[in-house]
Design a protein around this motif. Structure first.
Motif, short mmCIF file in Angstrom:
data_model
loop_
_atom_site.label_atom_id
_atom_site.label_comp_id
_atom_site.label_asym_id
_atom_site.label_seq_id
_atom_site.Cartn_x
_atom_site.Cartn_y
_atom_site.Cartn_z
N ASP A 166 58.87 -3.24 79.32
CA ASP A 166 57.60 -2.54 79.54
C ASP A 166 57.64 -1.89 80.92
O ASP A 166 58.09 -2.49 81.89
N PRO A 167 57.17 -0.63 81.05
CA PRO A 167 57.14 -0.01 82.39
C PRO A 167 56.19 -0.71 83.35
O PRO A 167 56.31 -0.55 84.56
N ALA A 168 55.23 -1.48 82.83
CA ALA A 168 54.34 -2.29 83.67
C ALA A 168 54.85 -3.72 83.71
O ALA A 168 55.32 -4.26 82.71
N CYS A 169 54.78 -4.33 84.89
CA CYS A 169 55.23 -5.72 85.06
C CYS A 169 54.12 -6.52 85.72
O CYS A 169 53.63 -6.16 86.79
N GLY A 170 53.71 -7.61 85.07
CA GLY A 170 52.65 -8.45 85.61
C GLY A 170 53.08 -9.30 86.79
O GLY A 170 52.24 -9.85 87.49
N ASP A 171 54.39 -9.42 87.00
CA ASP A 171 54.91 -10.11 88.19
C ASP A 171 55.00 -9.11 89.35
O ASP A 171 55.42 -7.97 89.15
N VAL A 172 54.64 -9.56 90.53
CA VAL A 172 54.73 -8.73 91.73
C VAL A 172 55.32 -9.59 92.84
O VAL A 172 54.99 -10.78 92.95
N TRP A 173 56.20 -9.00 93.65
CA TRP A 173 56.77 -9.73 94.78
C TRP A 173 56.69 -8.87 96.04
O TRP A 173 56.55 -7.66 95.97
N HIS A 207 50.66 -10.17 80.52
CA HIS A 207 51.65 -9.17 80.93
C HIS A 207 51.10 -7.79 80.61
O HIS A 207 50.02 -7.65 80.04
N GLY A 208 51.82 -6.76 81.03
CA GLY A 208 51.36 -5.39 80.80
C GLY A 208 50.53 -4.85 81.95
O GLY A 208 50.51 -5.41 83.05
N MET A 260 41.26 -9.93 94.30
CA MET A 260 41.69 -9.99 92.89
C MET A 260 40.53 -10.24 91.93
O MET A 260 40.72 -10.21 90.72
N ILE A 261 39.33 -10.51 92.48
CA ILE A 261 38.16 -10.67 91.62
C ILE A 261 37.91 -9.35 90.88
O ILE A 261 37.99 -8.28 91.45
N GLY A 262 37.60 -9.47 89.61
CA GLY A 262 37.43 -8.27 88.78
C GLY A 262 38.68 -7.92 88.01
O GLY A 262 38.66 -7.05 87.14
N THR A 263 39.80 -8.56 88.32
CA THR A 263 41.03 -8.44 87.54
C THR A 263 41.19 -9.70 86.70
O THR A 263 40.37 -10.61 86.75
N ARG A 264 42.28 -9.77 85.97
CA ARG A 264 42.59 -10.99 85.22
C ARG A 264 42.86 -12.18 86.12
O ARG A 264 42.79 -13.33 85.71
N GLY A 265 43.23 -11.90 87.38
CA GLY A 265 43.67 -12.97 88.27
C GLY A 265 45.10 -13.36 87.97
O GLY A 265 45.76 -12.79 87.09
N GLY A 266 45.59 -14.35 88.71
CA GLY A 266 46.97 -14.75 88.49
C GLY A 266 47.37 -15.94 89.32
O GLY A 266 46.60 -16.46 90.13
#
Length: 336
Positions: free
Chosen positions: A154-161, A180-181, A214-220
């Motif tokens: 997927d061009p979008a990745c839910g992991d970020v570093w 994900h996505g 991150m409030i207002g997003t899915r969180g993580g």
């Protein structure tokens, strides 16, 4: 210095036509990031030889490419990865030796074209690392490795570093946005942008600021670790299921996280301090990687370059059901 995260570019090596594609892709990447004709030519030559080696030796595998941000420009990283039954590394380092029975220039000759070259090979396969810097770049290699891949490409990745270096200190972050996505990526990037503004801030405050943004997003799930070379210590703070370990040749210590979801709900994340960590590896990973790995099962791997270690762990322990990130940082006083 801030290094914003990016995914690993993966090229399949399954037939001879893909060798030329690997060469062109690597050369163009180098040229796009400031390499002159001679330096880009080195990248192209080694990409060709590494891809050829995979095809001859293993019949199929992958080449992983990454741009390496530097203080004054960029470097290029190539990794050739396969699952063959191992090879005689000492023989392959000799000039003129080819695992496929044809005349090759040898891994020893390849290594002289690079600024950093490292190999790990056993019965499970091989990982070969080549890093290139322009001849004008005299800065030392930054000893970290990252392998990041999205689910189903997927061009979008839910992991970020994210990584930050400052006068002997290193601060490393992984966020795994829920699911994900695109929406998971949006959650992760919201936290990473906050982290990048103050990666060496007091940990409890930093986690609270990331939670707010991150409030207002899915969180993580969020975890970050800070190495202070002057104090020879590491501070770790985590919420959710980001795995982390401190490893040296003798032992491994797991780093504890708190339950919760940053951006949704969690209790105050008390940081944990670990002393006498100089010379250790910090390994952090999202739950796209199985947690049952043990570097002791790979004799000598702990002494290899962090980029090799990250690639071996991804190759052998990726779950294949989620985005996956493996970050390996050598904790060394010389980072400054």
């Amino acid at each position: 210095m801030n290094i914003s995260g990016s995914m690993t570019q993966v090229l399949l090596i399954e037939d001879s036509s893909q060798i030329g594609h690997a060469r062109r892709t690597a050369q163009q990447l180098a040229e796009q990031h400031g390499f002159d004709e001679r330096d880009a030519g080195r990248v192209a030559l080694v990409a060709t030889e590494l891809a050829s080696n995979v095809l001859k030796h293993a019949s199929h595998g992958e080449m992983h490419l990454r741009v390496l941000p530097r203080a004054n420009g960029f470097g290029i990283e190539l990794l050739a990865i396969d699952r063959a039954q191992g090879f005689d590394l000492q023989a392959c380092m000799a000039d003129g030796f080819s695992t496929g029975g044809t005349q090759g220039i040898g891994l020893g000759s390849i290594s002289r074209q690079t600024e950093v070259f490292d190999v790990y090979a056993d019965a499970r396969g091989a990982v070969l690392l080549a890093r290139f810097y322009p001849r004008t770049d005299r800065e030392p290699d930054m000893r970290f490795g990252i392998s990041q891949h999205s689910l189903h490409n997927d061009p979008a990745c839910g992991d970020v570093w994210h990584l930050a270096y400052d006068n002997g200190s290193v601060s490393a972050l992984i966020i795994d946005g829920l699911g994900h996505g695109e929406e998971a990526e949006r959650a992760g990037r919201a936290g990473a942008q906050t982290f990048a503004l103050m990666p060496f801030a007091e940990p409890v405050m930093l986690m609270e600021d990331m939670h707010r943004d991150m409030i207002g997003t899915r969180g993580g799930a969020v975890a970050f670790a800070r190495f202070d070379a002057r104090r020879d210590s590491l501070t770790f703070a985590g919420v959710g299921n980001i795995g982390a370990s401190l490893i040296n040749a003798d032992k491994s210590r797991g780093l504890a996280s708190h339950p919760g979801i940053v951006g949704v709900q969690y209790r105050k994340a008390r940081p944990f301090d670990y002393a006498h960590v100089n010379g250790h590896l910090l390994i952090m990973y999202s739950d796209g990687l199985q947690s049952r790995w043990n570097l002791q099962d790979y004799p000598g791997l702990v002494h290899r370059h962090p980029a090799v270690i990250a690639s071996v762990l991804h190759r052998d322990f990726c779950r294949g059901r989620d985005d996956v990130t493996v970050l390996v940082v050598a904790l060394e006083a010389a980072h400054g």
